[in-house]
Scaffold this motif. Structure first.
Motif, PDB file in Angstrom:
ATOM      1  N   PHE A 125       0.831  -1.208   0.000  1.00  0.00           N
ATOM      2  CA  PHE A 125       0.000   0.000   0.000  1.00  0.00           C
ATOM      3  C   PHE A 125       0.866   1.258   0.000  1.00  0.00           C
ATOM      4  O   PHE A 125       0.562   2.227  -0.707  1.00  0.00           O
ATOM      5  CB  PHE A 125      -0.960   0.014   1.193  1.00  0.00           C
ATOM      6  N   LEU A 126       1.939   1.251   0.780  1.00  0.00           N
ATOM      7  CA  LEU A 126       2.820   2.423   0.820  1.00  0.00           C
ATOM      8  C   LEU A 126       3.448   2.706  -0.544  1.00  0.00           C
ATOM      9  O   LEU A 126       3.596   3.860  -0.938  1.00  0.00           O
ATOM     10  CB  LEU A 126       3.914   2.235   1.872  1.00  0.00           C
ATOM     11  N   VAL A 127       3.778   1.655  -1.270  1.00  0.00           N
ATOM     12  CA  VAL A 127       4.334   1.821  -2.618  1.00  0.00           C
ATOM     13  C   VAL A 127       3.263   2.337  -3.570  1.00  0.00           C
ATOM     14  O   VAL A 127       3.479   3.305  -4.302  1.00  0.00           O
ATOM     15  CB  VAL A 127       4.941   0.490  -3.135  1.00  0.00           C
ATOM     16  N   ARG A 128       2.107   1.718  -3.550  1.00  0.00           N
ATOM     17  CA  ARG A 128       1.055   2.085  -4.511  1.00  0.00           C
ATOM     18  C   ARG A 128       0.506   3.476  -4.258  1.00  0.00           C
ATOM     19  O   ARG A 128       0.351   4.269  -5.178  1.00  0.00           O
ATOM     20  CB  ARG A 128      -0.074   1.061  -4.445  1.00  0.00           C
ATOM     21  N   HIS A 129       0.211   3.778  -3.000  1.00  0.00           N
ATOM     22  CA  HIS A 129      -0.462   5.050  -2.740  1.00  0.00           C
ATOM     23  C   HIS A 129       0.504   6.199  -2.423  1.00  0.00           C
ATOM     24  O   HIS A 129       0.323   7.310  -2.916  1.00  0.00           O
ATOM     25  CB  HIS A 129      -1.483   4.919  -1.611  1.00  0.00           C
ATOM     26  N   TYR A 130       1.495   5.946  -1.594  1.00  0.00           N
ATOM     27  CA  TYR A 130       2.402   7.012  -1.172  1.00  0.00           C
ATOM     28  C   TYR A 130       3.683   7.073  -2.002  1.00  0.00           C
ATOM     29  O   TYR A 130       4.488   7.974  -1.816  1.00  0.00           O
ATOM     30  CB  TYR A 130       2.768   6.846   0.308  1.00  0.00           C
ATOM     31  N   HIS A 131       3.876   6.105  -2.901  1.00  0.00           N
ATOM     32  CA  HIS A 131       5.043   6.077  -3.782  1.00  0.00           C
ATOM     33  C   HIS A 131       6.343   6.174  -2.973  1.00  0.00           C
ATOM     34  O   HIS A 131       7.242   6.951  -3.300  1.00  0.00           O
ATOM     35  CB  HIS A 131       4.955   7.183  -4.839  1.00  0.00           C
TER      36      HIS A 131
END
Length: 185
Positions: A125-131
């Motif tokens: 989720f951190l990769v997908r949403h917060y990049h």
């Protein structure tokens, strides 16, 4: 900060001159859990649910109430329904700075848990949403660095992680040697 935002902007618009190791097409998404093609089949809501599930698992393994509260704080700031409608690259500098502080703290807290699937879910989720592989690359690498002999480390480094910082430039070789493979059908 401006140079970081420009790199992030380039990452969203792959070109032959992009600083990313891979030129990920608009249909492919960087992912720790899935191939880029598979990841693109999951919408943000699904990735959010996966990440929230992982965070809840991490909250539940904490022994003290104080430790649980620290993890609940991340849930209440980074894993809210309201945050899903916000695109990080469109936020103000102050908003991004605030997110950076919290995300960096969370990434460092994840350090001891990298061998658990729950951590991979949260990171997805951190990769997908917060990049985080773009905006928080240093904290991400530092968090997983103690696991440099594991496949988890390789998976994280093979995300299109921003390794432009000279202290992490040695990772470009690893990124090029282990490109994200597509599953054969």
């Amino acid at each position: 900060m401006l140079s970081q935002q420009l790199r992030a902007h380039r990452a969203f618009q792959p070109t032959p001159t992009s600083n990313n190791v891979q030129n990920v097409s608009q249909k492919q998404k960087p992912s720790l859990l899935f191939t880029p093609g598979e990841a693109s089949t999951y919408n943000l809501r699904t990735i959010y649910e996966i990440g929230l599930n992982g965070l809840e698992e991490l909250i539940n393994i904490q022994k003290s109430a104080l430790e649980k509260q620290k993890w609940v704080q991340y849930r209440d700031t980074l894993f809210t329904e309201a945050i899903l409608s916000k695109e990080r690259h469109l936020l103000s500098k102050d908003e991004n700075d605030s997110i950076d502080i919290t995300v960096n703290e969370l990434l460092l807290e994840l350090g001891p848990y990298w061998l658990m699937r729950a951590t991979h879910k949260v990171t997805e989720f951190l990769v997908r949403h917060y990049h985080v592989h773009i905006y928080n690359a240093e904290a991400l690498i530092v968090s997983v660095l103690p696991y440099h002999e594991t496949t988890t480390f390789v998976k994280v480094v093979c995300l299109p992680v921003n390794t432009d910082d000279s202290k992490w430039s040695f990772l470009k070789t690893l990124q090029q040697q282990h490109p994200k493979k597509k599953k054969k059908k």
